[in-house]
Design an enzyme around this catalytic site. Sequence first.
Site, PDB file in Angstrom:
ATOM      1  CG  ASP A 228      37.825  41.162  42.080  1.00 44.52           C
ATOM      2  OD1 ASP A 228      38.618  40.488  42.763  1.00 44.52           O
ATOM      3  OD2 ASP A 228      38.191  41.918  41.165  1.00 44.52           O
TER       4      ASP A 228
ATOM      5  CD  GLU B  22      43.567  44.210  47.248  1.00 46.44           C
ATOM      6  OE1 GLU B  22      43.911  45.337  46.844  1.00 46.44           O
ATOM      7  OE2 GLU B  22      43.889  43.158  46.666  1.00 46.44           O
TER       8      GLU B  22
END
Length: 560
Positions: free
Chosen positions: A39, A218
Amino acid sequence: MKTVFKILFLGLLLSFINFQALAQIPMFSNPIIKGGYPDPSICRVGEDYYIVNSSFEYFPGLPIHHSKDLANWTLIGHGLHRKEQCTGRMNLVDVQSNGGIHAPTIRYQNGKFYIITTNVYQPKKDEPAQMINFIITASNPEGPWSDPIIVEGAPGIDPHIFFDDDGKIYYIGNHAPKNPNFQGEGEIWIQELDATTFQLVGERHFLWRGACQGTWAEGPHIYKKDGYYYLLIAEGGTSFNHAVMIAASKNITGPYDANDRNPILSTRHLSYDYWINSTGHADMVELPNGNWVMVCLGIRNDENRGSNMGRETLILPIVWEKEPFWWKETQYNWPVCNPLTGKIEKQYPYFLPINDSTYEPTKKEYEFQENTLPLNWIHRRVNLENSYSLNTKTGYLSMYCLPDTIKERSPYNFIGIKQKETHFETSTTMQFNPTINGEEAGLCLIQKDDNYILFDVRHEDNENVLRLVINAKKKNAILQKDLVMGKKYKNYIELKVILKENKYHFYHRYQSNDLWELFDTAASNLLLSEGYTGSHIGLYATSNGKKSINFASFDVFKLN
């Protein structure tokens, strides 16, 4: 014939010259940040670049890397580096596996760095997880970072902070919509933040449910370019269907138009056996020369289409292109990922002039001469009080035999570093004089609380025993092999683990000038990551529930 021969010769010569020229172009390799660093979020300040990654249940959390050339990266600090930042609602003390810190964003504005992210904490197994979204700030990316400012009333995970040209600050998040069209549908929303309190104010706007049915929409990021707002998101979950989607709008609150060519990055269209898979969850940054790059996560296809390192940080070039269709009005430029091939390559020419002046290569040998642990040494959850010392014995890392053992939702005395390559060799030199049954210390290779390997010394039945304990995923820990060492063990031992040829090899010796003895072997896929985090390699000590003041002292630790 002579003319034909000359043409062929000239062609071969030019091919050779081109090959030689290409061979001389400096190249760098993906992943740019190896080990379990997923991420990624990137920002630029002048000629300096910073990346922050998810850290989940590990402490210190929110690792921050720095680079001058986008290829050579150095760990410079952590956003969560004090225990006080990780208690109360910010609980990283007894956080569940795969909980903790998810998907941060790092940005810089007016002399200050901002990280916004989520702590996912599940109070009990049968209770829903709490999503604690918060912001920390610092004047220096190395720290110190502020205490967390919790953003109240912000549902979902993976928040983004956006500073607009008019001085307004926005929170962009995701959540599950009230009336989903299908299971797993996500929705991106935006709301203004108060510039002083960093609390939500004004109306909430719902922006986009994604391009391809929006499964797990997301990881949003917003960018402003040429007067338009671009919304970049992740979709498809964090496995083989992971993908990057983009939409654009004239207004920050929408409506947003999806790029007809979504997804702009994925490995969905490639073989499962391509060198990297599950690419997604991206962030972009503009370089001083006007070029752009994208960072994202991916999983190396090393074994069983997976990797012991889990999800790692990758980089690739992007270009912006306008739709060429004559029959429709073109208003947006869209980013095109790795425009020549559309897939992430193992190697690229440097995007910027090589500048490794601030780069510190990964250390391979630790002798514990400093008063603090190296930055890359971390704990599973906030470490226990008085669990280790660098002063008890000068030049040694002393780890105390505390009662706590490896189990879910519990801190225990493990300190380690991320596994960065499929094949490795690690060793340690340990001085340990256990006297109470249950005192134990040595090497630990760990993926999760229910998935680890212990190669250590334990005092049991009033004997010192060398043990290999394996807890394969979703199984109980088993004693693979043990050896009563008797008089051979004089409170000093060297332990070594080599992973090669699809096997772990475990060695030991009682003196530094002895030959290494092979103790046992085990399959290399025992710690294979199933998604979130990669394996860690380090040291462990426990008294297995007994009261003890004993400790093991480690003189050196190597990882190659």
